[in-house]
Design a protein around this motif. Structure first.
Motif, PDB file in Angstrom:
ATOM      1  N   PHE A 280      39.583  70.752-119.754  1.00  0.00           N
ATOM      2  CA  PHE A 280      39.494  70.492-118.334  1.00  0.00           C
ATOM      3  C   PHE A 280      38.028  70.336-117.937  1.00  0.00           C
ATOM      4  N   ASN A 281      37.819  69.558-116.894  1.00  0.00           N
ATOM      5  CA  ASN A 281      36.477  69.501-116.302  1.00  0.00           C
ATOM      6  C   ASN A 281      36.294  70.765-115.467  1.00  0.00           C
ATOM      7  N   PRO A 282      35.303  71.616-115.765  1.00  0.00           N
ATOM      8  CA  PRO A 282      35.168  72.879-115.015  1.00  0.00           C
ATOM      9  C   PRO A 282      34.853  72.674-113.540  1.00  0.00           C
ATOM     10  N   ASP A 283      34.295  71.519-113.177  1.00  0.00           N
ATOM     11  CA  ASP A 283      33.957  71.255-111.778  1.00  0.00           C
ATOM     12  C   ASP A 283      35.048  70.498-111.047  1.00  0.00           C
ATOM     13  N   ASN A 284      35.967  69.886-111.764  1.00  0.00           N
ATOM     14  CA  ASN A 284      37.072  69.148-111.145  1.00  0.00           C
ATOM     15  C   ASN A 284      38.281  69.321-112.046  1.00  0.00           C
ATOM     16  N   GLU A 285      39.185  70.208-111.647  1.00  0.00           N
ATOM     17  CA  GLU A 285      40.305  70.550-112.499  1.00  0.00           C
ATOM     18  C   GLU A 285      41.352  69.451-112.559  1.00  0.00           C
ATOM     19  N   GLU A 286      41.173  68.387-111.795  1.00  0.00           N
ATOM     20  CA  GLU A 286      42.096  67.248-111.883  1.00  0.00           C
ATOM     21  C   GLU A 286      41.659  66.251-112.944  1.00  0.00           C
ATOM     22  N   GLN A 287      40.551  66.513-113.600  1.00  0.00           N
ATOM     23  CA  GLN A 287      40.048  65.615-114.642  1.00  0.00           C
ATOM     24  C   GLN A 287      40.083  66.334-115.983  1.00  0.00           C
ATOM     25  N   LEU A 288      40.500  65.615-117.022  1.00  0.00           N
ATOM     26  CA  LEU A 288      40.531  66.124-118.379  1.00  0.00           C
ATOM     27  C   LEU A 288      39.886  65.107-119.301  1.00  0.00           C
ATOM     28  N   THR A 289      39.568  65.565-120.482  1.00  0.00           N
ATOM     29  CA  THR A 289      38.992  64.695-121.505  1.00  0.00           C
ATOM     30  C   THR A 289      39.613  65.057-122.841  1.00  0.00           C
ATOM     31  N   THR A 290      39.949  64.028-123.619  1.00  0.00           N
ATOM     32  CA  THR A 290      40.410  64.216-124.993  1.00  0.00           C
ATOM     33  C   THR A 290      39.534  63.378-125.908  1.00  0.00           C
ATOM     34  N   SER A 291      39.352  63.868-127.119  1.00  0.00           N
ATOM     35  CA  SER A 291      38.575  63.114-128.093  1.00  0.00           C
ATOM     36  C   SER A 291      39.193  63.307-129.453  1.00  0.00           C
ATOM     37  N   GLY A 292      38.848  62.401-130.352  1.00  0.00           N
ATOM     38  CA  GLY A 292      39.413  62.501-131.679  1.00  0.00           C
ATOM     39  C   GLY A 292      38.899  61.418-132.589  1.00  0.00           C
ATOM     40  N   SER A 293      39.771  60.986-133.468  1.00  0.00           N
ATOM     41  CA  SER A 293      39.387  60.026-134.501  1.00  0.00           C
ATOM     42  C   SER A 293      39.131  58.661-133.864  1.00  0.00           C
ATOM     43  N   GLY A 294      37.875  58.287-133.791  1.00  0.00           N
ATOM     44  CA  GLY A 294      37.489  56.962-133.317  1.00  0.00           C
ATOM     45  C   GLY A 294      37.759  56.711-131.854  1.00  0.00           C
ATOM     46  N   TYR A 328      31.957  67.301-127.054  1.00  0.00           N
ATOM     47  CA  TYR A 328      31.631  66.604-125.817  1.00  0.00           C
ATOM     48  C   TYR A 328      31.564  67.641-124.694  1.00  0.00           C
ATOM     49  N   MET A 329      31.115  67.194-123.530  1.00  0.00           N
ATOM     50  CA  MET A 329      30.969  68.082-122.383  1.00  0.00           C
ATOM     51  C   MET A 329      31.080  67.245-121.119  1.00  0.00           C
ATOM     52  N   GLU A 330      31.831  67.772-120.124  1.00  0.00           N
ATOM     53  CA  GLU A 330      31.948  67.101-118.838  1.00  0.00           C
ATOM     54  C   GLU A 330      30.799  67.533-117.938  1.00  0.00           C
ATOM     55  N   LEU A 331      30.121  66.568-117.335  1.00  0.00           N
ATOM     56  CA  LEU A 331      29.051  66.860-116.397  1.00  0.00           C
ATOM     57  C   LEU A 331      29.636  67.051-115.001  1.00  0.00           C
ATOM     58  N   PRO A 332      28.914  67.706-114.110  1.00  0.00           N
ATOM     59  CA  PRO A 332      29.483  67.983-112.776  1.00  0.00           C
ATOM     60  C   PRO A 332      29.841  66.730-111.990  1.00  0.00           C
ATOM     61  N   ASP A 333      29.131  65.608-112.194  1.00  0.00           N
ATOM     62  CA  ASP A 333      29.397  64.408-111.418  1.00  0.00           C
ATOM     63  C   ASP A 333      30.443  63.510-112.049  1.00  0.00           C
ATOM     64  N   GLY A 334      31.130  63.971-113.071  1.00  0.00           N
ATOM     65  CA  GLY A 334      32.196  63.191-113.673  1.00  0.00           C
ATOM     66  C   GLY A 334      31.801  62.472-114.941  1.00  0.00           C
ATOM     67  N   LYS A 335      30.520  62.356-115.214  1.00  0.00           N
ATOM     68  CA  LYS A 335      30.096  61.740-116.477  1.00  0.00           C
ATOM     69  C   LYS A 335      30.417  62.689-117.633  1.00  0.00           C
ATOM     70  N   VAL A 336      30.460  62.125-118.830  1.00  0.00           N
ATOM     71  CA  VAL A 336      30.782  62.910-120.023  1.00  0.00           C
ATOM     72  C   VAL A 336      29.699  62.651-121.061  1.00  0.00           C
ATOM     73  N   LEU A 337      29.226  63.725-121.662  1.00  0.00           N
ATOM     74  CA  LEU A 337      28.231  63.653-122.732  1.00  0.00           C
ATOM     75  C   LEU A 337      28.925  64.022-124.032  1.00  0.00           C
ATOM     76  N   SER A 338      28.883  63.112-124.998  1.00  0.00           N
ATOM     77  CA  SER A 338      29.581  63.342-126.263  1.00  0.00           C
ATOM     78  C   SER A 338      28.620  63.178-127.420  1.00  0.00           C
ATOM     79  N   GLY A 339      29.056  63.684-128.569  1.00  0.00           N
ATOM     80  CA  GLY A 339      28.285  63.522-129.786  1.00  0.00           C
ATOM     81  C   GLY A 339      28.760  62.318-130.571  1.00  0.00           C
TER      82      GLY A 339
END
Length: 1855
Positions: A280-294, A328-339
């Motif tokens: 979950f996005n800690p700043d916006n619980e209506e947003q989620l992120t999934t990551s995986g193979s490719g 990865y990590m969700e930023l407060p403004d909705g952007k996402v930082l990933s490796g």
């Protein structure tokens, strides 16, 4: 249906049945399971309190409806039996279920752990206890499992170990275990944000998610049907109310749960490939992120018309390479930082990669994948697989944007921590220790670390809390004497554990991974202190375990361990990994097996001397010596590819025979072989035949009973009936009977997994793949040396069926001491224990067993299993990295303080030398070393033969040389030519060709080495030499010991090149850029679009030009042109007026206002305020830092860069001077060489007694020419090659020689003749002249000596005087050169000493600046935050002030409008009064009519009358006196009717009064509206004023906070120590002539600054007097300008009066000249005229068209009329013809009527036909008449002719 709060006994039964059904693996086994409590301490106190309310009742969702709807649809209470077959409830039950959904589960409801936990399986009717094995301890850790480390509190960590969840106490290291409920493994775990709950997501068929309460560990909620096979990740939202889960293969289902109600909210498929993580996005619980193979996917919960949905957006990589995303990590403004896999960070925005972040010089952020990214206290933390934890600035990442086409942005980490070498960090979690920044880290290489990320002076080093094997455990062995065990794995380590006391003891690391391990038996080592380990490179090492506390010497030991390991012996028998080790039963021989298909034998007693080896037909997987019960000692060799060999005990050879043997291969050994052939299909066929036979027997028995019954009842009839039925049944059975299973043999042999001896020559084996499911009993055939193993096919003699092992074969087998229990390790990680009868080699009692899943079911295959020496413990090691220790069921209880005894060290072990280890994986094995020795021996013999041949060739060569010498001594006419000695010319040519070919081949062979060394040289040069601008050059004086050295100068530092953006140079935002660009860009785009349209229009107009114009078009164009010219003329006049107005406006704008102040004066005042006055020191507590003096890290870096540039420039200048001095010395030395040579030539001409000592030639030291180190010639290369060969011979004489650098082996490719020395052309020319002089002189000495004459004596005397003078001159010249050079060196040395002093001061200043930069960087983050707050508040205040100004302007405009409306009202009354006139008797009446208030309905908005009255009464005090008169008139009680005009009253005045009353009412309404708006504006103004005050207060507070922070920063800067060296005469602060000890109150001023301050005093005094003079002059100037202004005003008034008089004389009144000039045509009228003209032309054209249509229709009418006329003529002809036929018929009848007495049939038929024809023609005639009549009518409708049915049948030809 029960509620969760209801309490009754039925609930308990339902839960019991449910748990029993869920736990059963097979229906036959579920009945035998009984809930027996495990030995888990945490359940003892809590089981009685588990069900306080609603025991056994819970909510379960309807999975089918949920999947269809994607959200919560319906739930029902049900037991487990209803999960597979859903119940069909009637309609009332459905309604009740819908009502039950609304009810919630009780907060105090818990499940029973004992009902949920999986239990061991025991076969029915067996006496095997359920607690046969009890888990004692776990020594492993599945370190490569994702997120397998969680924290519940400061001391309790949890992680998954197979089918257990382990609670590890970090302080006491105690373990508590929680079983999985499914028995098929645990997928993932998660912890609630409040640490009060934790989730256990299972694996299996439709597994559950169980949520436990902490610390009671009671099951709180169960979430069902979230995925098919297993869960990959779970995560709570920030508030802990929702839970997100994602499934693993194959469905990858993403589910959002309301976990407290056990309800899924949303569900969808996450992706088609493996999904690693969901958060979950800690700043916006209506947003989620999934990551995986490719992939990475961004989700959002959105309300649609069908309800709440999950909408996913897949991240698009674009130009970036697709990568697996682990962290990865969700930023407060909705952007996402990933490796990424390559270590860079990707910043995602809007589903796209905004920018890729890397470190400087394009280095990746981590060397390898980034496994985790977190945001902690405003800093970004990245965890990499390279073992680094790096801290990054959040704001830099958040505001990062692309700067070039590469898409990369370089940033640097704030801090970084390298945990250790060979560390692969997988995840980290924060420890909640107050005041500390400690983290727990999961190391994928097998460790748990405690990290301190405070990065301060007291930061602790990383601490390894626990160390484990990483990856699969390859082997485990237990001590034959005590409770010790050893393990090895491919992580290159061997570890020793004390499993009785549950402690790891020691470990040892190697270069290669271990693959096999055996504890040396007591017959070999009585103390049980040795273990033997096989490794993947074929090496076997013997390790010795000892207790270091028993050592007598503790040299340098700080901490004494409980156990230690030492290498005792090492040898390499194999070339591939060692897979099996086995000691012979008497301990005399060691056998080792490997994947290189060999088995090697060693003699143990003689320090493991090699005996020999045998080859096997496949890779060896297991070795086993026959037990003591067998008469002979044989070795059972099991190969993976289906071969089983039996080798006898090898014979041990004598030492003298050993040297003569070339190889260790044993070829005369009689080996028995069994090649396994698959018989599983035959066994299954036999089982099917037996099954059918039993069914037939049963049917025969039933038939016999029925026959007897029928015979007894019905007699013979019954027998007949039975026979008929029997025949029918036999026929049906023959039709229904299926064919037997076919015999199948797999093409690829099934691998053999393990085996063991049963009897001599017999053994049992377990196979995988197709042949799994059975244990096969096999027997070796007799030994036949002539037979081929590969052609041999053997079948087992017996087999034992193993239940439920079809896809789960046995991987490892071991027995207890008395062979009563067989312990089996299964492929799925389960442990199976078979209870056998004693002395049962045929395994007839292999029926009853105990089965329990322990390791991971997917990848936890048990690799090794072993029991302790006393059968009390069982140890299992799995491929999942877990090592479990079990207590075997025994009537003897174990002591809690039990501990293994570590063997004592041998005497002298501490002084015993450690053998040299074999670390090189390419080292020779024992066999290869022997073969190499033989090969070397052979090569030595060959070399001796070659040497003898070379000697013979040398002798022949010498003889040939003598012949050549003899040939040369002969006369020329008798000498042979050189070619005559060639026996054959082709031989020499062939030799040259071969030599050239060999040289070419050698160059090709060495090409790779050459390229390799050139690349290495280039890298070294780029790393160490290219950054170097100047190397150190030391120039020595010639006569003295003085010397001067240059600076070793590198390229300028990054600070001199790099300029970071300061706060004032921040990148403008999008809003700023938009404000700067303004609307110009849009206008330009609009203009561009307009230009396109105009181009298109021009093209259309060009096309129209080619068409001829009509008269109407010409008329329209003329009218348009005329109008255009008139408009253009008016526009020109208007433009001229506007230009004049603009000039006037600019002139008035240039006029300064009354309060105007010169900007220069303002700037001067500002500077005076800044620089004048009484200022505090920077150390003062109330010091306020001016804006221009505020410093930050960027400015300080610029200052440091400037300092570096100055230092670099000064050093470079000095280096140039020293280099010039070196060149001067070289020139001096060259000149001295020439002078010395010339001096020697001169001295050779006269007597030695007159010689002056020749000065020594100065030497050029190597330090003076450092560049010569990189110059080489052929001799240098040959010397280097010889040195390299010597070193190689000393290190490894057996290694072949390698080339030592070819033609490109140095930095510079120089030859010895060109640049080998420092001679120049001048020196060469000088030396050549000197040499010629010296050569010319000895020519006089060639003549014979004679007595000189007087003249000759005089000449000789003169020459001698000349030479003596030249000798003295040259010596003086040499001294002059030397002295001059030394003087130059001393001067330059003095300058360099001064520069060294300055450089040291600059170094001190550099250190100070660098300390300030570090300090400023620490303050920069908070300072930026405060500055941004000040800027935002300042902008907000400016915006508020602008709104206030706008509101004031609007209020002023509204007040002006109110004034205008009031004036209009006054004018209305005045006009009406004038219209009435004086002495009008109806004046009062008309005024009352005008002033009467009436209620009106608004046009658009209908409002109540009361509201209008209230609004009309809410008039302000500014209303006119007329309204007050109106009120007075209304107050009178006179009643009049204003709807009827009184008699004798002027009707026009009455109508005028009514009209003006309407206008008055409109004006009053407008006044009310405007006053309303003014009131609203006043309220808005008041609100804004209050907000401005608040914002101003906040701004002041923010500025004060910023100022305080600046003051704190300045104080911290003041605390830095600054070193300033001073001389005593520079110190003027003295007390009684002495320097005080306390200098804290002193100031350091430069002389220049002090003089400048004194000069500034004088400058200010002079400036003061100048300003007074200027003030007086400007006052006089002001008075003169006031006088000139008065005169100009008078002149303007005169000119205005003149213009007015001219207007009156010309126009008769004052007119507006601008309106007169801009008077032009009425454009509206002209446009209407043009439109009228165009309309007339269009109408004329349309009328012409309609006339043509009318003419066309008339022509068509005429043609129709002609056609119908032609048809009338035809009808007339037909009538005439009919008449003729009638008359003719009548005549014929009259003539022939007498002949025929009666009518004939043919005549009757003909008559009927003719009658019908006539009727038809008559009908057609009538139809034609009607049609003609219609055609004669105008506009008649023409219908098709009417046809009779008869006519339709007749063809036109018949007519």
């Amino acid at each position: 249906m029960k509620e969760p709060d209801d309490q009754d006994t039925d609930g308990e039964k339902s839960v019991t049945s449910k748990s029993d059904g869920r736990k059963s693996l097979r229906s036959s086994k579920s009945e035998s399971r009984s809930p027996v409590q495990e030995d888990n301490t945490f359940l003892e106190d809590d089981t009685d309190e588990t069900f306080t309310e609603g025991e056994g009742s819970y909510l379960e969702e309807d999975s089918d409806e949920e999947r269809l709807e994607g959200s919560l649809s319906s739930f029902q209470y049900d037991d487990l039996q209803s999960t597979s077959v859903p119940q069909q409830t009637p309609a009332p039950a459905v309604e009740e279920a819908e009502e039950e959904v609304k009810k919630k589960i009780s907060e105090s409801f818990f499940y029973d752990y004992m009902e949920l936990a999986s239990m061991p399986f025991v076969t029915l009717d067996s006496n095997i206890p359920l607690d046969l094995l009890t888990l004692v301890h776990s020594f492993g850790y599945d370190c490569r499992k994702r997120a397998n480390l969680q924290l519940l509190d400061d001391s309790i960590a949890i992680y998954i170990a197979g089918n257990q969840l382990i609670f590890l106490n970090l302080k006491t290291k105690e373990q508590i275990y929680l079983r999985s409920s499914s028995g098929e493994g645990i997928g993932i775990i998660g912890v609630h944000p409040h640490k009060t709950y934790f989730t256990v997501a299972e694996k299996g068929s439709f597994p559950d998610i169980i949520i436990y309460e902490y610390p009671s560990l009671r099951p709180y909620r169960i979430l069902r049907d979230g995925t098919e096979k297993g869960y990959a990740y779970v995560d709570f939202n920030y508030s802990g109310t929702l839970l997100a889960s994602v499934g693993s293969n194959p469905d990858y289902t993403l589910t959002i749960w309301n976990w407290k109600e056990e309800q899924p909210i949303l569900r969808t498929k996450a992706f088609s490939q493996e999904v690693f993580k969901v958060t979950f996005n800690p700043d916006n619980e209506e947003q989620l992120t999934t990551s995986g193979s490719g992939h990475i996917k961004f989700w959002e919960m959105a309300f649609t018309f069908t309800g709440l949905k999950l909408q996913g957006s897949l991240g698009r990589f674009g130009k970036t390479t697709t990568t697996d995303i682990e962290g990865y990590m969700e930023l407060p403004d909705g952007k996402v930082l990933s490796g990424s896999e390559w270590g860079n960070m990707l910043l995602w925005e809007g589903g796209l990669i905004k920018v890729e972040l890397c470190r400087g010089t394009s280095k990746s952020c981590h060397n390898g994948p980034i496994n985790q990214i977190m945001l902690y206290e405003g800093e970004v933390i990245t965890v990499g697989s390279d073992g680094y934890v790096r801290i990054w600035d959040f704001e830099t990442i958040d505001t990062a944007d692309i700067i070039d086409e590469t898409g990369l942005l370089e940033i640097e980490p704030i801090n970084e921590l390298q945990v250790d070498k060979n560390v692969n960090l997988f995840s980290m979690i924060k420890m909640n220790e107050t005041g500390n920044n400690f983290w727990l880290a999961q190391d994928a290489n097998g460790a748990i670390w405690k990290l301190d990320l405070s990065f301060s002076n007291i930061t602790q080093d990383p601490e390894c809390l626990f160390s484990f094997h990483s990856g699969a455990i390859e082997a485990v062995a237990v001590s034959p004497l005590t409770y010790l065990m050893a393990t090895t794995a491919l992580d290159c380590s061997v570890r020793i554990y004390d499993f009785a006391s549950k402690t790891p003891l020691a470990q040892m690391k190697f270069k290669q991974g271990g693959t096999a391990l055996v504890w040396v038996p007591r017959m070999v080592n009585f103390t049980g202190a040795q273990i033997i380990v096989g490794f993947e490179d074929g090496v076997v090492r013997i390790l010795e375990l000892y207790d270091p506390k028993g050592l007598t010497i503790f040299a340098g030991r700080k901490k004494i361990l409980d156990a230690d390991i030492q290498l005792k012996q090492v040898f390499k028998p194999h070339t591939a990994c060692v897979t099996a080790l086995a000691y012979e039963r008497d301990g005399e021989i060691l056998a080792t097996g490997s994947k290189d298909q060999t088995v090697f034998f060693f003699e143990v007693e003689r320090d493991y001397k090699p005996i020999g080896y045998i080859n096997t037909p496949g890779p060896v997987c297991q070795l086993m010596w026959s037990p003591m019960s067998h008469p002979e000692s044989t070795l059972l060799i099991i190969c993976e590819n289906g071969y089983i060999l039996e080798a006898p005990l090898p014979t041990i050879k004598q030492e003298e025979d050993d040297h003569d043997v070339v190889s260790y291969e044993i070829k005369d050994m009689c080996i028995k072989c069994f090649h396994f052939s698959s018989v599983k299909s035959k066994i299954l066929r036999l089982i099917e035949i037996e099954k059918r036979e039993r069914q037939r027997e049963l049917k025969e028995k039933i038939r016999e009973e029925r026959r007897n019954k029928l015979a007894a009842e019905m007699g013979e009839d019954g027998e007949k009936e039975f026979q008929e039925e029997e025949e029918e049944e036999e026929e049906e059975e023959e039709e229904k009977e299926e064919p037997l299973p076919e015999i199948f043999i797999p093409s690829t042999p099934s691998p053999i997994l393990c085996g063991f001896y049963s009897e001599p020559g017999k053994f049992w084996v377990s196979l995988g793949d197709y042949d799994s499911g059975f244990l096969y009993h096999c027997e070796f055939p007799p030994c036949d040396e002539s037979s081929d193993f590969k052609e041999q096919k053997d079948e087992p003699i017996d087999a034992r069926y193993l239940e439920d092992t079809e896809d789960n074969p046995i991987q490892a087998i071991t027995f207890n001491i008395n062979k009563v229990m067989m312990f089996c390790g299964m492929k799925n990680g389960a442990i199976r224990v078979y209870v056998l009868n004693q002395n049962d080699p045929s395994l007839t009692s292999l029926v009853d067993y105990w089965h329990f899943n322990m390791h991971d079911n997917n990848y936890g295959c048990i690799k090794s299993i072993a029991s302790s020496f006393d059968d009390r413990f069982l140890v299992t090691a799995g491929a999942d990295g877990n090592i479990f220790v079990f207590n075997i069921f025994s009537e003897f209880m174990l002591r809690k303080d039990m501990k293994a005894k570590v063997p004592s060290p041998r005497f002298g072990i501490e002084t015993e030398p450690i053998p040299e280890d074999i670390e090189d994986p390419k080292a020779y094995s024992i066999e290869n070393a022997r073969r190499k020795r033989e090969h070397d021996k052979l090569m030595k013999e060959v070399e001796e033969i070659k040497a003898r041949k070379r000697e013979q060739i040398k002798a022949l060569r010498n003889e040939f040389c003598k012949l050549l010498e003899m040939n040369e001594e002969l006369p020329k006419h008798m000498q042979f030519k050189r070619t005559d000695f060639d026996v054959d010319s082709q031989i020499r040519a062939e030799m040259h060709r071969k030599t050239a070919f060999k040289i070419q081949q050698v160059e090709k062979e060495l090409a790779w080495e050459k390229e390799k060394h050139e690349l290495g040289l280039m890298k070294l040069k780029n790393r160490f030499r290219d950054p170097l601008e100047n190397d150190t050059i030391v120039v020595h004086a010639i006569l003295s010991d003085h010397k001067i050295s240059s600076y070793r100068l590198v390229q300028p530092s990054k600070y001199s090149k790099f300029k970071r953006a300061s706060q004032s140079e921040r990148k403008p935002s999008k809003l700023d850029r938009f404000e700067k660009e303004g609307p110009g860009r849009k206008d330009s785009q609009r203009d561009a679009g307009g230009s396109v349209t105009t181009q298109e229009e021009s093209i259309i107009e060009k096309g129209k030009k080619f068409r001829p114009k009509t008269l109407s078009e010409i008329m329209v164009e003329n009218q348009i042109e005329k109008t255009r010219k008139l408009i253009l003329k008016a526009e020109r006049a208007q433009l001229k007026i506007q230009q004049r107005k603009k000039e006037w406006e600019e002139l008035y704008k240039s006029k300064p206002g009354d309060n105007y102040e010169d900007p220069k004066d303002l700037q001067a005042i500002k500077e005076a305020q800044v620089y004048m006055g009484d200022f505090n020191l920077k150390t003062a507590p109330d010091y306020k830092i001016p804006e221009h003096m505020r410093i930050n890290a960027a400015k300080k870096e610029e200052e440091l860069g400037h300092l570096d540039s100055l230092v670099h420039g000064n050093k470079r200048h000095m280096n140039k001077c020293i280099l010039s001095l070196r060149d001067l010395k070289v020139a001096v030395v060259e000149e001295i060489q020439c002078l010395v040579q010339e001096l020697k030539n001169i001295q050779s001409t006269f007597h030695i007694s007159k010689h002056i000592p020749i000065p020594k030639i100065p030497q050029i030291h190597p330090e003076e020419v450092p560049e010569k180190r990189f110059q080489y010639d052929e001799e240098t290369l040959l010397n280097f090659k010889q040195q390299q060969m010597k070193s190689n011979d000393e290190k490894s004489p057996g290694v072949e020689e390698t080339g030592s650098g070819g033609p490109g082996g140095g930095f510079l490719k120089l030859s010895s003749g060109k640049d080998g020395d420092l001679t120049t052309r001048d020196s060469i020319s000088r030396s050549s002249k000197a040499s010629t002089f010296s050569l010319d002189i000895p020519k006089y000495m060639e003549f014979e000596k004679a007595e000189p004459t007087d003249v000759e004596l005089e000449i000789m005397k003169r020459d001698e005087i000349k030479h003596v003078y030249m000798q003295q001159y040259l010596v003086n010249r040499i001294k002059e050169l030397v002295v001059t050079f030394d003087a130059e060196l001393r001067l330059l040395r003095h300058q360099k000493l001064k520069l060294d002093t300055q450089m040291k001061l600059s170094d001190l200043h550099h250190v100070t600046l660098f300390q300030e930069i570090l300090l400023l960087k620490n303050f920069e983050k908070q300072e930026n935050i405060l500055q941004e707050r000040v800027n935002s508040l300042d902008k907000e205040e400016q915006y508020m002030q602008w709104k206030i100004n706008e509101t004031l302007k609007e209020m002023e405009e509204k007040k002006n409008e109110i004034t205008k409306l009031q004036e209009q009202e006054k004018a209305l009354y005045a006009g009406f009064q004038a219209a009435i006139g004086e002495n009008n008797k109806f004046a009062n009446f008309l005024m009352k009519v005008l002033k009467k208030k009436i209620k009106r309905v608004k046009k658009k908005e209908v409002e109540g009358d009361a509201d209008e009255d209230e609004e009309s009464e809410e008039s302000s005090e500014e209303e006119s006196s007329l309204e007050s008169d109106e009120d007075e008139s209304e107050s009178e009680d006179e009643v009049f009717d204003d709807s009827i005009c009184p008699t004798n009253c002027d009707v026009a005045l009455f109508e005028l009064a009514l009209q003006l009353r309407e206008k008055r009412l409109d004006i009053e309404e407008a006044l009310v509206e405007e006053k309303k708006i003014v009131d609203n504006l006043k309220k808005e103004y008041d609100t804004l004023s209050k907000k401005v005050k608040i914002v101003a207060t906040n701004l002041n507070a923010a500025e004060e906070a910023l100022e305080a922070y600046q003051r704190e920063k300045q104080q911290r800067l003041n605390e830095l120590l600054v070193v300033i060296p001073l001389k005593l005469h520079q110190i003027e602060y003295v007390v009684f002539g002495e320097i005080p000890s306390d200098l804290s109150g002193t100031l350091v001023f430069s002389h220049h600054a002090l003089r400048r301050l004194q000069e500034r005093i004088r400058e200010l005094q002079e400036e003061n007097s100048k300003q007074q003079k200027l003030n007086k002059e400007w006052r006089e100037r002001r008075k003169q300008l006031i006088r000139e202004k008065r005169e100009m005003t008078k002149t303007i008034h005169k000119m205005e009066e003149t213009v007015r008089q001219l207007m009156i004389s010309k126009f008769g009144r004052v007119v507006n000249l601008e309106a007169l000039q801009t008077l032009s045509v009425n454009t509206t009228l002209e446009e209407l005229k043009i439109r009228k003209l165009r309309k007339e032309l269009a109408n004329a054209k349309e009328m012409k068209m309609w006339e043509e249509k009318i003419a066309q229709m008339r022509w068509e009418l005429m043609m129709k009329t002609k056609e119908h006329t032609r048809k009338l003529y035809q009808m007339n002809d037909l009538c005439i013809e009919k008449k003729k036929l009638d008359s003719r018929l009548n005549t014929l009848q009259n003539q022939q009527g007498n002949a025929f007495q009666g009518p004939r049939e043919a005549d009757v038929v003909a008559r009927e036909e003719v009658t019908e024809l006539i009727q038809l023609q008559a009908e057609r005639i009538s139809a034609l008449k009607e049609e003609i009549a219609l055609l004669r009518r105008k506009g008649g409708l023409i219908l098709p002719p009417i046809q009779s049915p008869r006519e339709k049948e007749i063809q036109p030809a018949d007519l």
